[in-house]
Design a protein around this motif. Structure first.
Motif, PDB file in Angstrom:
ATOM      1  N   SER A   1      30.083  50.786  47.325  1.00  0.00           N
ATOM      2  CA  SER A   1      30.497  50.708  48.576  1.00  0.00           C
ATOM      3  C   SER A   1      30.605  49.323  48.866  1.00  0.00           C
ATOM      4  O   SER A   1      31.371  48.791  49.640  1.00  0.00           O
ATOM      5  CB  SER A   1      29.309  51.099  49.568  1.00  0.00           C
ATOM      6  N   ALA A   2      29.975  48.458  47.895  1.00  0.00           N
ATOM      7  CA  ALA A   2      30.024  47.019  47.809  1.00  0.00           C
ATOM      8  C   ALA A   2      30.544  46.585  46.269  1.00  0.00           C
ATOM      9  O   ALA A   2      29.882  47.059  45.368  1.00  0.00           O
ATOM     10  CB  ALA A   2      28.622  46.276  48.151  1.00  0.00           C
ATOM     11  N   ASN A   3      31.747  46.078  46.104  1.00  0.00           N
ATOM     12  CA  ASN A   3      32.333  45.745  44.883  1.00  0.00           C
ATOM     13  C   ASN A   3      32.546  44.275  44.673  1.00  0.00           C
ATOM     14  O   ASN A   3      33.820  44.061  44.405  1.00  0.00           O
ATOM     15  CB  ASN A   3      33.506  46.463  44.447  1.00  0.00           C
ATOM     16  N   GLY A   4      31.513  43.503  45.154  1.00  0.00           N
ATOM     17  CA  GLY A   4      31.645  42.023  45.378  1.00  0.00           C
ATOM     18  C   GLY A   4      32.032  41.323  43.859  1.00  0.00           C
ATOM     19  O   GLY A   4      33.096  40.546  44.057  1.00  0.00           O
TER      20      GLY A   4
ATOM     21  N   GLY B   1      38.657  39.568  39.743  1.00  0.00           N
ATOM     22  CA  GLY B   1      39.862  39.818  40.048  1.00  0.00           C
ATOM     23  C   GLY B   1      40.384  41.272  39.276  1.00  0.00           C
ATOM     24  O   GLY B   1      41.518  41.238  38.996  1.00  0.00           O
ATOM     25  N   ILE B   2      39.285  42.036  39.442  1.00  0.00           N
ATOM     26  CA  ILE B   2      39.733  43.266  38.702  1.00  0.00           C
ATOM     27  C   ILE B   2      40.625  44.120  39.819  1.00  0.00           C
ATOM     28  O   ILE B   2      40.144  44.138  40.878  1.00  0.00           O
ATOM     29  CB  ILE B   2      38.305  44.205  38.612  1.00  0.00           C
ATOM     30  N   PRO B   3      41.679  44.749  39.177  1.00  0.00           N
ATOM     31  CA  PRO B   3      42.770  45.362  40.025  1.00  0.00           C
ATOM     32  C   PRO B   3      42.209  46.539  40.605  1.00  0.00           C
ATOM     33  O   PRO B   3      41.051  47.243  40.055  1.00  0.00           O
ATOM     34  CB  PRO B   3      43.881  45.569  39.019  1.00  0.00           C
ATOM     35  N   LYS B   4      43.000  47.246  41.465  1.00  0.00           N
ATOM     36  CA  LYS B   4      42.251  48.322  42.220  1.00  0.00           C
ATOM     37  C   LYS B   4      42.994  49.562  41.652  1.00  0.00           C
ATOM     38  O   LYS B   4      42.158  50.584  41.427  1.00  0.00           O
ATOM     39  CB  LYS B   4      42.956  48.392  43.689  1.00  0.00           C
ATOM     40  N   ASN B   5      44.038  49.550  40.527  1.00  0.00           N
ATOM     41  CA  ASN B   5      44.360  50.547  39.947  1.00  0.00           C
ATOM     42  C   ASN B   5      43.565  51.069  38.877  1.00  0.00           C
ATOM     43  O   ASN B   5      43.094  50.081  37.998  1.00  0.00           O
ATOM     44  CB  ASN B   5      45.845  50.278  39.290  1.00  0.00           C
ATOM     45  N   LEU B   6      43.114  52.242  38.677  1.00  0.00           N
ATOM     46  CA  LEU B   6      42.102  52.753  37.567  1.00  0.00           C
ATOM     47  C   LEU B   6      42.580  52.600  36.260  1.00  0.00           C
ATOM     48  O   LEU B   6      41.872  52.159  35.327  1.00  0.00           O
ATOM     49  CB  LEU B   6      41.845  54.398  37.912  1.00  0.00           C
ATOM     50  N   LYS B   7      43.904  52.813  35.940  1.00  0.00           N
ATOM     51  CA  LYS B   7      44.238  52.540  34.670  1.00  0.00           C
ATOM     52  C   LYS B   7      44.318  51.068  34.021  1.00  0.00           C
ATOM     53  O   LYS B   7      43.951  50.835  32.935  1.00  0.00           O
ATOM     54  CB  LYS B   7      45.859  53.142  34.377  1.00  0.00           C
ATOM     55  N   ASP B   8      44.602  50.412  35.148  1.00  0.00           N
ATOM     56  CA  ASP B   8      44.582  48.909  34.717  1.00  0.00           C
ATOM     57  C   ASP B   8      43.005  48.571  34.614  1.00  0.00           C
ATOM     58  O   ASP B   8      42.684  47.589  33.778  1.00  0.00           O
ATOM     59  CB  ASP B   8      45.276  48.005  36.041  1.00  0.00           C
ATOM     60  N   GLN B   9      42.026  49.065  35.515  1.00  0.00           N
ATOM     61  CA  GLN B   9      40.552  48.476  35.294  1.00  0.00           C
ATOM     62  C   GLN B   9      40.200  49.025  33.770  1.00  0.00           C
ATOM     63  O   GLN B   9      39.706  48.094  33.060  1.00  0.00           O
ATOM     64  CB  GLN B   9      40.012  49.349  36.255  1.00  0.00           C
ATOM     65  N   ILE B  10      40.675  50.330  33.422  1.00  0.00           N
ATOM     66  CA  ILE B  10      40.232  50.675  31.979  1.00  0.00           C
ATOM     67  C   ILE B  10      40.757  49.742  30.983  1.00  0.00           C
ATOM     68  O   ILE B  10      40.350  49.526  29.801  1.00  0.00           O
ATOM     69  CB  ILE B  10      40.500  52.230  31.847  1.00  0.00           C
TER      70      ILE B  10
ATOM     71  N   LYS C   1      23.612  34.265  29.362  1.00  0.00           N
ATOM     72  CA  LYS C   1      25.113  34.804  30.099  1.00  0.00           C
ATOM     73  C   LYS C   1      25.202  36.142  29.922  1.00  0.00           C
ATOM     74  O   LYS C   1      24.516  36.876  29.057  1.00  0.00           O
ATOM     75  CB  LYS C   1      26.150  33.807  29.212  1.00  0.00           C
ATOM     76  N   LEU C   2      26.144  36.610  30.847  1.00  0.00           N
ATOM     77  CA  LEU C   2      26.670  37.983  30.722  1.00  0.00           C
ATOM     78  C   LEU C   2      27.944  37.978  30.195  1.00  0.00           C
ATOM     79  O   LEU C   2      29.101  37.596  30.703  1.00  0.00           O
ATOM     80  CB  LEU C   2      26.377  38.577  32.247  1.00  0.00           C
ATOM     81  N   PRO C   3      28.265  38.806  29.069  1.00  0.00           N
ATOM     82  CA  PRO C   3      29.370  38.861  28.674  1.00  0.00           C
ATOM     83  C   PRO C   3      30.210  39.849  29.114  1.00  0.00           C
ATOM     84  O   PRO C   3      29.868  41.141  29.205  1.00  0.00           O
ATOM     85  CB  PRO C   3      29.292  39.225  27.005  1.00  0.00           C
ATOM     86  N   ILE C   4      31.442  39.689  29.983  1.00  0.00           N
ATOM     87  CA  ILE C   4      31.933  40.572  30.942  1.00  0.00           C
ATOM     88  C   ILE C   4      33.509  40.507  30.817  1.00  0.00           C
ATOM     89  O   ILE C   4      34.050  39.323  30.464  1.00  0.00           O
ATOM     90  CB  ILE C   4      31.474  40.435  32.222  1.00  0.00           C
ATOM     91  N   MET C   5      34.102  41.677  30.610  1.00  0.00           N
ATOM     92  CA  MET C   5      35.580  41.725  30.489  1.00  0.00           C
ATOM     93  C   MET C   5      36.421  41.309  31.742  1.00  0.00           C
ATOM     94  O   MET C   5      36.011  41.836  32.778  1.00  0.00           O
ATOM     95  CB  MET C   5      35.878  43.452  30.265  1.00  0.00           C
ATOM     96  N   THR C   6      37.332  40.386  31.527  1.00  0.00           N
ATOM     97  CA  THR C   6      38.043  40.086  32.656  1.00  0.00           C
ATOM     98  C   THR C   6      39.617  39.982  32.344  1.00  0.00           C
ATOM     99  O   THR C   6      40.111  40.435  31.137  1.00  0.00           O
ATOM    100  CB  THR C   6      37.727  38.596  33.203  1.00  0.00           C
ATOM    101  N   SER C   7      40.440  39.848  33.193  1.00  0.00           N
ATOM    102  CA  SER C   7      41.860  40.031  33.104  1.00  0.00           C
ATOM    103  C   SER C   7      42.398  38.760  32.561  1.00  0.00           C
ATOM    104  O   SER C   7      43.851  38.598  32.093  1.00  0.00           O
ATOM    105  CB  SER C   7      42.603  40.316  34.593  1.00  0.00           C
ATOM    106  N   ARG C   8      41.784  37.511  32.573  1.00  0.00           N
ATOM    107  CA  ARG C   8      42.244  36.453  31.892  1.00  0.00           C
ATOM    108  C   ARG C   8      41.677  36.115  30.519  1.00  0.00           C
ATOM    109  O   ARG C   8      40.693  36.732  30.068  1.00  0.00           O
ATOM    110  CB  ARG C   8      41.999  35.189  32.882  1.00  0.00           C
TER     111      ARG C   8
END
Length: 292
Positions: free
Chosen positions: A94-97, A103-112, A285-292
């Protein structure tokens, strides 16, 4: 980047009030394409942090995907404080801040695709009164709004909107905040004092336009008064914030004292009223996947 061989998918079945089977099936299909092994863990609300720690200790995963909201991500981050496995977000709460800030996109395939990709950001985390904070915590009007929202039957942005008027009506703002930094201190009044490791709230309001999640500092945001025009500008994601409306102070560590208890929240979770807050950049630090 080493080849991905083992993937852990952590799913919160009840977050966001949506069925996660489609997410699970799509992740299974994409993991199969790269000839990796998938393990799925569904949270139950009972000792999940320890169970996740045990799973990670038992198996050397190359990637951990989280299908849930900010609360689920925070749970996993707390469980993995001493682990270096990159995590990835499939926004499903319900919260995806945090996903919004990354900048995670809304499309599921792009997210994966991002989740199984190669772009990793070493994200800062905040420690506020020994609680982990991933994007924004605050004292004041917004925390009061979140408290009222949690008791509302209507979810999403409409739920927040409907709670705005009663929150403003009953709030005892302005509040007085004494802020002590490493090299100075000050006392000021305002409607909200925020500690931001990112640019936006989960609602999309762009309150900290110059914030970066990996620069080693956070921003203290003092909202001085209730200004409808300036609030609308933040909702429109305008990049300039009027200094007459909000004062922005970079910091690595701070302590805040309130004359009387003030509502407090972290990453969209109401945590009661506080008179004293201690906040600092976590050494981890938290290693996290991003689009950049």
């Amino acid at each position: 980047m080493e080849e991905i061989q083992k993937v852990l998918l952590i799913v919160n079945p009840i977050s966001g009030g949506i069925n996660k089977e489609n997410i699970i099936q799509n992740v299974e299909a994409e993991v199969k394409k790269i000839n990796a092994e998938l393990t799925t863990y569904k949270t139950t609300g009972e000792n999940d942090r320890k169970k996740i720690q045990n799973r990670v200790d038992e198996c050397a995963f190359d990637r951990i995907l989280i299908a849930g909201g900010d609360g689920t991500i925070k749970l996993v981050a707390e469980a993995l404080m001493d682990d270096k496995t990159p995590i990835a977000i499939i926004p499903a709460g319900s919260a995806n801040g945090l996903a919004l800030n990354l900048g995670i996109p809304k499309n599921l395939k792009d997210q994966i695709s991002i989740a199984l990709g190669n772009s990793i950001t070493q994200m800062d985390m905040l420690e506020i009164n020994d609680e982990l904070c991933l994007h924004i915590g605050d004292l004041g009007l917004n925390a009061e709004l979140i408290k009222n929202y949690e008791h509302s039957r209507i979810r999403g942005k409409m739920g927040y909107l409907l709670q705005t008027i009663p929150t403003l009506w009953y709030s005892k703002y302005p509040f007085e905040f004494e802020v002590k930094l490493e090299n100075r201190s000050f006392t000021k009044q305002g409607i909200l004092l925020a500690f931001a490791n990112a640019k936006k709230y989960g609602t999309g309001a762009n309150v900290n336009p110059k914030g970066k999640i990996d620069d080693g500092v956070f921003e203290i945001l003092l909202f001085k008064n209730f200004d409808t025009l300036e609030i609308l500008k933040t909702l429109r994601n305008e990049t300039d914030v009027n200094s007459e409306f909000v004062e922005i102070i970079p910091a690595k560590e701070a302590r805040v004292f309130c004359k009387k208890p003030v509502a407090f929240q972290i990453d969209g979770e109401y945590l009661g009223e506080k008179e004293e807050i201690s906040v600092k950049i976590s050494p981890k630090k938290l290693p996290i996947m991003t689009s950049r």
